[in-house]
Write an enzyme that holds these catalytic residues in place. Structure first.
Site, short mmCIF file in Angstrom:
data_model
loop_
_atom_site.label_atom_id
_atom_site.label_comp_id
_atom_site.label_asym_id
_atom_site.label_seq_id
_atom_site.Cartn_x
_atom_site.Cartn_y
_atom_site.Cartn_z
N GLY A 1 0.88 -1.17 0.00
CA GLY A 1 0.00 0.00 0.00
C GLY A 1 0.91 1.21 0.00
O GLY A 1 1.98 1.16 0.62
N GLY B 1 7.62 5.13 -7.09
CA GLY B 1 7.35 6.44 -6.49
C GLY B 1 7.34 6.37 -4.96
O GLY B 1 7.85 7.27 -4.29
N ASP B 2 6.78 5.30 -4.41
CA ASP B 2 6.73 5.14 -2.95
C ASP B 2 8.15 5.01 -2.39
O ASP B 2 8.46 5.56 -1.32
CB ASP B 2 5.94 3.88 -2.57
CG ASP B 2 4.55 3.83 -3.18
OD1 ASP B 2 4.00 4.91 -3.49
OD2 ASP B 2 4.03 2.72 -3.35
N ASN C 1 4.24 1.33 2.04
CA ASN C 1 5.52 1.05 1.37
C ASN C 1 6.56 2.12 1.74
O ASN C 1 7.72 1.82 2.02
CB ASN C 1 5.36 1.04 -0.15
CG ASN C 1 4.40 -0.02 -0.64
OD1 ASN C 1 4.14 -1.00 0.05
ND2 ASN C 1 3.86 0.18 -1.84
N ARG D 1 -5.67 8.31 -8.40
CA ARG D 1 -6.27 7.04 -8.83
C ARG D 1 -7.74 7.30 -9.15
O ARG D 1 -8.61 7.10 -8.29
CB ARG D 1 -6.16 5.96 -7.73
CG ARG D 1 -4.74 5.60 -7.34
CD ARG D 1 -4.00 4.82 -8.43
NE ARG D 1 -2.65 4.45 -8.00
CZ ARG D 1 -1.57 5.22 -8.12
NH1 ARG D 1 -1.66 6.43 -8.67
NH2 ARG D 1 -0.39 4.80 -7.71
N THR E 1 1.41 4.48 1.22
CA THR E 1 2.06 5.12 2.38
C THR E 1 2.74 4.07 3.27
O THR E 1 3.75 4.35 3.91
CB THR E 1 1.06 5.93 3.22
OG1 THR E 1 -0.02 5.08 3.63
CG2 THR E 1 0.51 7.11 2.42
N TRP F 1 -10.14 -5.97 -3.82
CA TRP F 1 -11.27 -6.12 -2.89
C TRP F 1 -10.94 -5.22 -1.70
O TRP F 1 -10.26 -5.65 -0.77
CB TRP F 1 -11.40 -7.56 -2.41
CG TRP F 1 -11.81 -8.55 -3.46
CD1 TRP F 1 -13.07 -9.02 -3.68
CD2 TRP F 1 -10.96 -9.21 -4.42
NE1 TRP F 1 -13.04 -9.92 -4.72
CE2 TRP F 1 -11.78 -10.06 -5.19
CE3 TRP F 1 -9.58 -9.17 -4.70
CZ2 TRP F 1 -11.26 -10.85 -6.22
CZ3 TRP F 1 -9.07 -9.95 -5.72
CH2 TRP F 1 -9.92 -10.78 -6.48
N1 LIG Z 1 12.46 3.92 -16.27
C1 LIG Z 1 13.05 4.49 -15.23
N2 LIG Z 1 14.39 4.69 -15.21
C2 LIG Z 1 15.01 5.28 -14.17
N3 LIG Z 1 14.38 5.72 -13.08
C3 LIG Z 1 13.06 5.56 -13.02
C4 LIG Z 1 12.31 4.96 -14.08
N4 LIG Z 1 11.00 4.94 -13.75
C5 LIG Z 1 10.93 5.49 -12.52
N5 LIG Z 1 12.15 5.88 -12.08
C6 LIG Z 1 12.49 6.48 -10.77
O1 LIG Z 1 11.37 6.33 -9.91
C7 LIG Z 1 10.87 7.61 -9.52
C8 LIG Z 1 9.37 7.58 -9.45
O2 LIG Z 1 8.85 7.21 -10.69
P1 LIG Z 1 7.42 7.64 -11.22
O3 LIG Z 1 7.10 6.70 -12.33
O4 LIG Z 1 7.42 9.07 -11.53
O5 LIG Z 1 6.49 7.39 -9.93
P2 LIG Z 1 5.29 6.39 -9.68
O6 LIG Z 1 5.89 5.06 -9.40
O7 LIG Z 1 4.61 6.96 -8.49
O8 LIG Z 1 4.42 6.42 -10.90
C9 LIG Z 1 11.44 8.58 -10.55
O9 LIG Z 1 11.60 9.86 -10.02
C10 LIG Z 1 12.78 7.96 -10.88
O10 LIG Z 1 13.74 8.30 -9.89
MG LIG Z 2 3.12 7.37 -7.42
#
Ligand SMILES: Nc1ncnc2c1ncn2[C@@H]1O[C@H](COP(=O)(O)OP(=O)(O)O)[C@@H](O)[C@H]1O
Ligand SMILES: [Mg+2]
Length: 318
Positions: A33, A261-262, A37, A171, A35, A106
């Site tokens: 989840g 992102g987390d 994570n 979301r 927050t 769920w």
């Molecule tokens: N393909 C990738 N190559 C390198 N770093 C990545 C890649 N995808 C994500 N990241 C890293 O993960 C962070 C969060 O990714 P992002 O996709 O923006 O968030 P979320 O997972 O919340 O969608 C980015 O700021 C970067 O540091």
């Molecule tokens: Mg995110």
């Protein structure tokens, strides 16, 4: 630059039971989840030196007990996890079809949806925090009255010196309408000190044309420290003094993008709590998400969570 009046982090939100397909009609149980994570990774990085509390509600069943025991064993503060007798945790399944994954949820009647029924309980759970971390998913799972109680409890915590970080994690399927989603996000920004959005989310909800536009919008909303993630593209930040972009080092062998992102948030916020400035903290966020991308599942295996970054990344000041 933001300073923290205590080294206690409190993350608020929902953790779900995760059933990840491990073979034909065979699933491996985990917990995940957004927050949660972030809190879990922060606890591994900070290694008990700086405490991390996860605030949620779960059931009184044995699965919920397993979850609490795991958090306890992994060093999180479990003192404010409420237990609801007639509900249990939400659940989701990850199905694999080659490299494609599909998610089934769920979670409509999960115990976590009741985390803001009692503002007094929440205020107590947030007491003493230096940093409180909340996401748009935390807001989405609450009824409007409960959401208002959470935001009110955050406002109270801020008056006593707590700082609030917020990842909008948009979301649309969790919201009855885009209007309600936007209204809730805007109300949350009024009590946000540090925003850590992803650009694709912000573009979808607000129509931002660039990370610079996202930064400007959040700045106008009064947020003091802004870090806009954007997948493999540079991170855009503003800390009240400087605006800039920090490029991402390419990550080889990306296995699973869920939770990147987390994990970034965990590296960034842990570094900020440890006294690092935003620029150095971005390097820790990128380091953490790069490692998360190289592992299946939303969390890096315990023991493989990297340490905070020690040197500042390259900065393109605009
Ligand atoms: N393909 C990738 N190559 C390198 N770093 C990545 C890649 N995808 C994500 N990241 C890293 O993960 C962070 C969060 O990714 P992002 O996709 O923006 O968030 P979320 O997972 O919340 O969608 C980015 O700021 C970067 O540091
Ligand atoms: Mg995110």
């Amino acid at each position: 630059m933001i300073h923290f009046r205590s080294n206690l982090t409190v993350a608020v939100g929902e953790a779900m039971i995760e059933m990840a397909e491990a073979g034909p009609a065979t699933y491996r149980r985990g917990f995940a989840g957004d927050t949660f994570n972030t809190a879990w990774h922060m606890a591994q990085i900070l290694d008990a030196a700086l405490p991390v509390r996860f605030v949620t509600k779960v059931g009184t069943d044995s699965l919920s007990s397993d979850f609490i025991n795991l958090l306890d064993a992994d060093g999180l503060d479990i003192s404010h996890i409420g237990r609801v007798a007639d509900r249990t945790m939400g659940l989701y399944m990850i199905e694999l079809d080659g490299a494609e994954r599909s998610f089934h949820y769920w979670r409509d009647t999960s115990a976590a949806r009741l985390l803001a029924e009692d503002e007094g309980w929440l205020t107590e759970a947030l007491h003493g925090a230096g940093l409180i971390h909340v996401s748009g998913i935390t807001l989405a799972i609450l009824r409007p009255d409960a959401r208002a109680r959470l935001i009110s409890a955050l406002a109270t915590a801020r008056t006593t010196g707590a700082r609030v970080s917020f990842d909008p994690n948009v979301r649309p399927r969790l919201w009855p309408s885009q209007e309600e989603n936007r209204d809730a996000m805007q109300a949350m920004l009024n009590v946000t000190d540090i925003a850590v959005p992803s650009f694709d989310d912000e573009a979808a909800l607000w129509g931002d044309a660039s990370p610079a536009e996202t930064t400007a919008r959040l700045r106008d909303a009064g947020v003091a420290e802004i870090v806009v993630k954007n997948g493999a593209a540079p991170v855009t930040f503003w800390d009240g003094a400087q605006v800039g972009e920090v490029p991402c080092a390419p990550v080889s062998d990306v296995r699973d993008t869920s939770g990147a992102g987390d994990a970034f948030n965990a590296g960034y916020l842990a570094a900020r709590l440890a006294g690092h400035d935003p620029l150095l903290a971005i390097a820790s966020g990128q380091k953490m998400s790069a490692t998360a991308l190289q592992h299946f599942g939303a969390r890096i295996p315990a023991g493989q969570v990297p340490a905070l970054a020690g040197s500042k990344p390259q900065l393109d000041v605009r």
